[in-house]
Enzyme design. Structure first.
Site, short mmCIF file in Angstrom:
data_model
loop_
_atom_site.label_atom_id
_atom_site.label_comp_id
_atom_site.label_asym_id
_atom_site.label_seq_id
_atom_site.Cartn_x
_atom_site.Cartn_y
_atom_site.Cartn_z
N LYS A 131 0.85 -1.19 0.00
CA LYS A 131 0.00 0.00 0.00
C LYS A 131 0.88 1.24 0.00
O LYS A 131 1.73 1.43 0.88
CB LYS A 131 -0.92 0.02 1.21
CG LYS A 131 -2.10 0.95 0.98
CD LYS A 131 -2.81 1.34 2.24
CE LYS A 131 -2.84 2.84 2.30
NZ LYS A 131 -3.10 3.34 3.63
N GLY A 148 -7.62 9.25 10.41
CA GLY A 148 -7.74 9.37 11.86
C GLY A 148 -8.81 10.33 12.34
O GLY A 148 -8.96 10.54 13.55
N ALA A 150 -9.47 5.47 5.06
CA ALA A 150 -9.38 6.61 5.97
C ALA A 150 -10.70 7.37 6.06
O ALA A 150 -11.40 7.55 5.07
CB ALA A 150 -8.28 7.58 5.58
N ASN A 183 -8.46 1.93 10.69
CA ASN A 183 -7.63 1.59 11.85
C ASN A 183 -8.16 2.28 13.11
O ASN A 183 -8.64 1.64 14.03
CB ASN A 183 -6.18 2.01 11.58
CG ASN A 183 -5.22 1.58 12.69
OD1 ASN A 183 -5.62 1.00 13.71
ND2 ASN A 183 -3.95 1.82 12.51
N THR A 184 -8.13 3.62 13.10
CA THR A 184 -8.46 4.36 14.31
C THR A 184 -9.88 4.09 14.80
O THR A 184 -10.13 4.03 16.01
CB THR A 184 -8.27 5.88 14.05
OG1 THR A 184 -6.98 6.08 13.48
CG2 THR A 184 -8.38 6.67 15.33
#
EC number: 2.8.1.10
Lengths: 256, 67
Positions: free
Chosen positions: A99, A160, A186, A208-209
């Protein structure tokens, strides 16, 4: 019913890709990955701690033989650093699927598309299979595809931020124009955001976050798994048309 | 002893191969990748490449990370 997707000739059942950053510890991280059902995790490439080589490593908790490691270039702000990082990643992991992200500035973590495009060309020529983080711009997405991206990964909102899919129109336009998988990368904050991405026709979602910073990351990982599946099913089912006014669901005939 | 830069820090090491250095650091050669003076050193030849004075080495591995 099997509903699989493929990128660069590799086939996966789960459409959820999760990051491995920001977790309390490796145990929680591994449990969240298991709960998410993800078959691909993103990982970063960093210097080993030469003063404490016995420190626990990610590979001790998440087995790269069972879960595909997708090395990413998070933290790289120019093409050369990103290319160098991925050359090391290929040597460390032995695989070409990577990535790419080349960031433009720390405040927004928006991609620098000129550097991203250049890095995509170089990596593709070197035999890499780059999945590429990009702006939610249908023209930029096509340019990346032409340059050798095996998947385009537009942001839904800043990395994030958890702000959700900010521009459904551009994500839909990218999906409609792409000949490679489109994955929202994201911006997802909660389960409904992941469902929105899938309802727009994306092949998958990377986050992720949203999981790692949930109060209960393992429960949120499960929620994201279900949301991605629900959104995908809704996309395949084909949603009803929207009306401007009400339309009763019960028959009007036979009213008392 | 020779002087090298290892992961950004100056270090005095005995000569020998890069594989020797990796082993002396207690690292598993199968879990790391090595760059020497900006060029990747393939794992298969780490035992054949001798360290030289002023070499700049990066030894990296995978860590948790997101997007």
């Amino acid at each position: 019913m099997t509903d699989q997707w493929s990128v660069a000739g590799r086939t996966f059942s789960s459409r959820l890709i999760v990051g491995t950053g920001k977790y309390k510890d490796f145990e929680q991280n591994a449990a969240a990955v298991a709960a998410s059902g993800a078959e691909i995790v993103t990982v970063a490439v960093r210097r080993v701690n030469v003063s404490d080589p016995s420190a626990p490593m990610l590979t001790d908790y998440i087995d790269p033989k069972k879960i595909t490691y997708l090395p990413n270039t998070a933290g790289c702000f120019n093409a050369d650093d990103a290319i160098r990082t991925l050359r090391l990643a290929r040597e460390a992991g032995g695989w070409d699927l990577v990535k790419l992200e080349v960031l433009g500035e720390a405040k927004t973590l928006y991609p620098n598309m000129r550097e991203t495009l250049y890095a995509t060309e170089v990596l593709a020529k070197e035999g890499f299979l780059p999945m590429v983080y990009c702006v939610d711009d249908p023209i930029a997405a096509k340019q990346l595809e032409d340059a050798g991206a095996v998947a385009v990964m537009p942001l839904g909102a800043p990395i994030g931020s958890g702000l959700g899919i900010q521009n459904r129109v551009t994500i839909r336009l990218i999906v409609e124009g792409a000949n490679v998988p489109v994955l929202v990368d994201a911006g997802v904050g909660t389960a409904s955001d992941a469902a929105v991405a899938m309802e727009l026709g994306c092949e998958g979602v990377l986050m992720n976050t949203a999981i790692a910073e949930a109060k209960d990351p393992i429960l949120m990982a499960r929620a994201m798994k279900l949301a991605v599946e629900a959104g995908r099913d809704a996309y395949l089912a084909g949603r009803m048309a929207q009306r401007r006014y009400a339309d009763p669901s019960s028959p009007l005939a036979g009213l008392i | 002893m020779i002087s090298i830069i290892l992961n950004g820090e100056p270090r005095q090491v005995r000569g020998g191969s890069i594989a020797d250095l990796v082993a002396s650091l207690g690292l598993d050669v199968k879990k790391v990748a090595v760059e020497r003076n900006r060029d990747i050193v393939p794992r298969s030849i780490l035992g054949d490449v001798a360290l030289a004075e002023n070499d700049v080495l990066e030894i990296v591995h995978f860590v948790g990370g997101g997007c």
